[in-house]
Design a protein around this motif. Structure first.
Motif, mmCIF file in Angstrom:
data_model
loop_
_atom_site.group_PDB
_atom_site.id
_atom_site.type_symbol
_atom_site.label_atom_id
_atom_site.label_comp_id
_atom_site.label_asym_id
_atom_site.label_seq_id
_atom_site.Cartn_x
_atom_site.Cartn_y
_atom_site.Cartn_z
ATOM 1 N N ARG A 71 12.199 2.381 10.146
ATOM 2 C CA ARG A 71 11.564 1.434 9.234
ATOM 3 C C ARG A 71 12.576 0.385 8.825
ATOM 4 N N LEU A 72 12.175 -0.875 8.925
ATOM 5 C CA LEU A 72 12.962 -1.976 8.376
ATOM 6 C C LEU A 72 12.094 -2.586 7.294
ATOM 7 N N GLY A 98 11.091 -6.055 10.141
ATOM 8 C CA GLY A 98 9.912 -5.229 9.917
ATOM 9 C C GLY A 98 8.741 -6.129 9.595
ATOM 10 N N LYS A 99 7.602 -5.865 10.221
ATOM 11 C CA LYS A 99 6.409 -6.664 9.907
ATOM 12 C C LYS A 99 5.863 -6.257 8.539
ATOM 13 N N ASP A 100 6.132 -5.012 8.159
ATOM 14 C CA ASP A 100 5.632 -4.480 6.896
ATOM 15 C C ASP A 100 6.533 -3.306 6.519
ATOM 16 N N GLU A 101 6.106 -2.504 5.571
ATOM 17 C CA GLU A 101 6.942 -1.376 5.128
ATOM 18 C C GLU A 101 6.690 -0.111 5.952
ATOM 19 N N LYS A 102 5.840 -0.204 6.975
ATOM 20 C CA LYS A 102 5.420 0.987 7.717
ATOM 21 C C LYS A 102 6.511 1.559 8.612
ATOM 22 N N TRP A 103 6.410 2.876 8.825
ATOM 23 C CA TRP A 103 7.270 3.549 9.797
ATOM 24 C C TRP A 103 6.709 3.293 11.187
ATOM 25 N N ARG A 104 7.590 3.069 12.151
ATOM 26 C CA ARG A 104 7.186 2.862 13.546
ATOM 27 C C ARG A 104 7.951 3.854 14.422
ATOM 28 N N THR A 105 7.548 3.923 15.688
ATOM 29 C CA THR A 105 8.193 4.857 16.603
ATOM 30 C C THR A 105 8.995 4.106 17.654
ATOM 31 N N GLY A 106 10.236 4.530 17.838
ATOM 32 C CA GLY A 106 11.068 3.980 18.896
ATOM 33 C C GLY A 106 11.263 5.035 19.973
ATOM 34 N N LYS A 107 11.362 4.581 21.239
ATOM 35 C CA LYS A 107 11.593 5.508 22.348
ATOM 36 C C LYS A 107 12.676 4.942 23.248
ATOM 37 N N ILE A 108 13.566 5.811 23.696
ATOM 38 C CA ILE A 108 14.652 5.394 24.587
ATOM 39 C C ILE A 108 14.778 6.412 25.707
ATOM 40 N N GLU A 109 14.799 5.904 26.953
ATOM 41 C CA GLU A 109 15.034 6.784 28.107
ATOM 42 C C GLU A 109 16.538 6.990 28.249
ATOM 43 N N ILE A 110 16.918 8.241 28.415
ATOM 44 C CA ILE A 110 18.328 8.552 28.670
ATOM 45 C C ILE A 110 18.387 9.242 30.019
ATOM 46 N N PHE A 111 19.005 8.590 30.992
ATOM 47 C CA PHE A 111 19.151 9.237 32.293
ATOM 48 C C PHE A 111 20.584 9.718 32.445
ATOM 49 N N GLN A 112 20.728 11.007 32.690
ATOM 50 C CA GLN A 112 22.059 11.577 32.870
ATOM 51 C C GLN A 112 22.443 11.415 34.335
ATOM 52 N N GLY A 113 23.284 10.425 34.620
ATOM 53 C CA GLY A 113 23.758 10.245 35.984
ATOM 54 C C GLY A 113 25.060 11.011 36.156
ATOM 55 N N ALA A 114 25.985 10.411 36.899
ATOM 56 C CA ALA A 114 27.302 11.038 37.068
ATOM 57 C C ALA A 114 27.997 11.110 35.700
ATOM 58 N N GLU A 115 27.864 10.018 34.926
ATOM 59 C CA GLU A 115 28.400 10.033 33.563
ATOM 60 C C GLU A 115 27.305 10.561 32.649
ATOM 61 N N THR A 116 27.634 11.551 31.838
ATOM 62 C CA THR A 116 26.610 12.056 30.942
ATOM 63 C C THR A 116 26.752 11.405 29.578
ATOM 64 N N THR A 117 25.625 11.189 28.943
ATOM 65 C CA THR A 117 25.608 10.631 27.596
ATOM 66 C C THR A 117 25.910 11.767 26.634
#
Length: 149
Positions: A71-72, A98-117
């Motif tokens: 939320r922003l 933020g467009k308003d005071e509402k909570w929103r959902t964020g999504k991030i893909e994490i691909f573990q290649g040779a280097e792992t996150t």
């Protein structure tokens, strides 16, 4: 799936010692636990606060999806960015209004290649506004690609 919500305490969250301010727990409106927040009045314009999620035991060559609520709230409150440890220079996700005071959902893909996150960093950059806050909650890591909405 790993639930890294702040009320459960199963994940390893660390405040960055080299930033300008800390993220702090804030009570949820519903009263069931808390989320992490940076109030707008903390620090000065362009100051940064970083909260790092340490990820251990992620399997190499595997996809994961990091899902979180954010939320922003407030006029010119600042920016929220997410960085993955092995891609330090550019954020993999960013929101600056933020467009308003509402909570929103964020999504991030994490691909573990040779280097792992091995960590994910939530960075709050202070804006010009004096009211509102930047908040993060319900951080969950699931294996596989992010689901479509």
């Amino acid at each position: 799936s790993v639930d890294c919500s702040f009320s459960r305490g199963v994940c390893d969250w660390k405040q960055d010692a080299d930033d300008d301010f800390d993220w702090n727990p804030a009570d949820r409106d519903r009263g069931d636990g808390y989320y992490m927040a940076v109030p707008a009045f903390v620090g000065h314009k362009n100051d940064m606060g970083r909260l790092k999620l340490l990820l251990t035991d992620l399997k190499p060559k595997t996809s994961y999806c990091l899902i979180f609520s954010y939320r922003l709230a407030g006029e010119k409150v600042g920016k929220l960015r997410v960085f993955l440890a092995n891609k330090k220079t550019a954020p993999v996700w960013e929101e600056n209004k933020g467009k308003d005071e509402k909570w929103r959902t964020g999504k991030i893909e994490i691909f573990q290649g040779a280097e792992t996150t091995n960590s994910v960093t939530f960075e709050s950059e202070r804006g010009k506004g004096k009211t509102g806050e930047i908040g993060v909650d319900n951080v969950v890591l699931i294996s596989g690609l992010c689901p479509e909405d």
